[in-house]
Design an enzyme around this catalytic site. Structure first.
Site, PDB file in Angstrom:
ATOM      1  N   GLU A  36      -6.848  -6.087  18.634  1.00 17.52           N
ATOM      2  CA  GLU A  36      -6.934  -4.619  18.655  1.00 17.52           C
ATOM      3  C   GLU A  36      -7.364  -4.104  20.031  1.00 17.52           C
ATOM      4  O   GLU A  36      -6.882  -3.078  20.493  1.00 17.52           O
ATOM      5  CB  GLU A  36      -7.904  -4.117  17.583  1.00 17.52           C
ATOM      6  CG  GLU A  36      -7.334  -4.161  16.178  1.00 17.52           C
ATOM      7  CD  GLU A  36      -6.087  -3.290  16.020  1.00 17.52           C
ATOM      8  OE1 GLU A  36      -6.094  -2.148  16.502  1.00 17.52           O
ATOM      9  OE2 GLU A  36      -5.093  -3.776  15.443  1.00 17.52           O
ATOM     10  N   CYS A 191       9.518   4.929  14.907  1.00 19.89           N
ATOM     11  CA  CYS A 191       9.104   6.260  15.374  1.00 19.89           C
ATOM     12  C   CYS A 191       8.598   6.139  16.812  1.00 19.89           C
ATOM     13  O   CYS A 191       7.449   6.430  17.115  1.00 19.89           O
ATOM     14  CB  CYS A 191       8.021   6.813  14.446  1.00 19.89           C
ATOM     15  SG  CYS A 191       7.711   8.565  14.725  1.00 19.89           S
ATOM     16  N   CYS A 198      15.289   7.943  13.484  1.00 21.76           N
ATOM     17  CA  CYS A 198      14.992   8.708  12.266  1.00 21.76           C
ATOM     18  C   CYS A 198      15.912   8.373  11.081  1.00 21.76           C
ATOM     19  O   CYS A 198      15.417   8.262   9.958  1.00 21.76           O
ATOM     20  CB  CYS A 198      15.019  10.203  12.553  1.00 21.76           C
ATOM     21  SG  CYS A 198      13.818  10.674  13.802  1.00 21.76           S
ATOM     22  N   CYS A 201      14.457   5.689   9.100  1.00 20.18           N
ATOM     23  CA  CYS A 201      13.016   5.793   8.846  1.00 20.18           C
ATOM     24  C   CYS A 201      12.724   5.927   7.344  1.00 20.18           C
ATOM     25  O   CYS A 201      13.329   6.755   6.667  1.00 20.18           O
ATOM     26  CB  CYS A 201      12.463   7.004   9.594  1.00 20.18           C
ATOM     27  SG  CYS A 201      10.722   7.282   9.253  1.00 20.18           S
ATOM     28  N   CYS A 207       9.327  14.277   6.743  1.00 17.81           N
ATOM     29  CA  CYS A 207       9.038  14.507   8.167  1.00 17.81           C
ATOM     30  C   CYS A 207       9.516  15.889   8.621  1.00 17.81           C
ATOM     31  O   CYS A 207      10.709  16.170   8.670  1.00 17.81           O
ATOM     32  CB  CYS A 207       9.698  13.418   9.003  1.00 17.81           C
ATOM     33  SG  CYS A 207       9.304  13.572  10.746  1.00 17.81           S
TER      34      CYS A 207
END
Ligand code: SF4
Length: 355
Positions: A36, A191, A198, A201, A207
């Protein structure tokens, strides 16, 4: 009842998610934490080889806590944002001293460690321990800003607050680790900042940016302001062995703890400065074209000067914050990207013509 955002995302994740990331195998809090931190401001594809090398050297908290900051910065060279490496080291030492060598398992205690904010703490606890916390890294911010068509820059605190609320609201009750990985994967692979995919997606029905036909308009970028320019002159000093002088920078500030070249104030005369400050006469020198390096808050304009030192009287004592290095033997030292580029150029010149 219509399927929820998280259900769509989880179904997509089961077939399209990135299941083979190295930190997903044996996802202990330590391994997830390292990944991370590396993933902050850096893409997965860049992080993977760094992560693998890092984990090989420092497989657990004790090895990291007992390492020198030089070893850590050496493995971090090229990844950038070196404060992350210094914070990692400091946090490992704190965990070793105050938490019995185990990362704390609450959000609050994790957030007290250097370099761990709310999103990183949430990701560690969720991905490694299955706890239920929202996250809000750069990818998630982008997905949520587009889902809601939020018109302002997410760096504004009121917008960030709104995005946190949204992230919390969408969090499912079960499979939280998979969901967290799924939303990060969606942001990284579908994205994307430019040219989002899209039509493929899994959450396009909800969205708003997609419905408006302008997803790339979200999130709005940081308002542009002209970055201040800082200038410096760096000396690439060579001795008669063909070695170059490196200097360790102070532990805090720009490139803290990394190795660089001595800096000579731009208004001073180089030969005089070398004689007075280092005690070494210059035999010959050459000025290179300037090098520019962009930081988040300013641009650094470096004027490199290659200079050959006269005679033998130029040894530095060890241990020291100065060291003469042979070309090609510096890979274990933490070196900022522009310094690495200048060293590569110097090596090319030395193998061709003398400066
Ligand atoms: S539909 Fe497009 S803009 Fe909206 S979340 Fe999916 S990829 Fe992003």
């Amino acid at each position: 009842m219509s399927r929820t955002f998280s259900q769509h995302l989880l179904t997509w994740f089961d077939t399209h998610g990135r299941q083979d990331l190295p930190w997903k195998h044996n996802p202990t809090p330590y391994r997830v934490w390292i990944s991370e931190i590396m993933l902050q401001q850096t893409q997965v594809v860049t992080v993977i080889p760094y992560y693998q090398r890092f984990i090989k050297h420092f497989p657990d908290m004790p090895t990291l806590a007992q390492a020198s900051v030089d070893e850590i910065l050496g493995l971090w060279t090229g990844l950038g944002y070196y404060a992350r490496a210094r914070n990692l080291h400091r946090a490992a030492q704190l965990v070793w001293e105050s938490h019995g060598g185990e990362l704390p398992t609450t959000l609050e205690a994790l957030m007290e460690l250097p370099g761990i904010g709310r999103s990183t703490a949430g990701a560690i606890l969720t991905l490694a321990l299955g706890q239920r916390h929202p996250i809000l890294d750069g990818n998630v911010k982008r997905v949520l800003a587009r889902q809601e068509a939020i018109p302002e820059w997410p760096g504004q605190s009121k917008v960030e607050k709104q995005l946190w609320q949204q992230s919390e609201k969408l969090l499912p009750q079960t499979r939280v680790a998979d969901y967290t990985q799924a939303i990060m994967d969606l942001g990284a692979t579908v994205c994307t900042r430019r040219h989002p995919r899209c039509p493929s997606c899994p959450v396009k029905e909800t969205c708003r940016a997609y419905a408006q036909g302008n997803p790339e308009a979200y999130p709005r970028p940081r308002p542009r302001k002209r970055l201040p320019l800082r200038t410096t002159r760096m000396l690439l000093l060579l001795n008669d062995q063909g070695e170059v002088l490196l200097e360790r920078r102070p532990p805090v500030g720009l490139w803290g703890g990394l190795w660089s070249f001595p800096e000579c104030p731009p208004q001073t005369e180089v030969a005089l400065w070398c004689q007075e400050q280092l005690g070494w006469p210059i035999e010959e020198m050459m000025t290179w074209p300037p090098v520019r390096h962009h930081f988040t808050h300013f641009t650094l304009h470096i004027q490199p000067v290659v200079a050959r030192i006269q005679g033998q009287g130029c040894q530095v004592m060890e241990p020291s914050d100065q060291v003469w290095c042979k070309m090609g033997t510096m890979s274990k030292r933490g070196l900022p990207a522009p310094i690495l580029r200048m060293l590569a150029r110097l090596r090319e010149q030395l193998e061709g013509i003398s400066p």
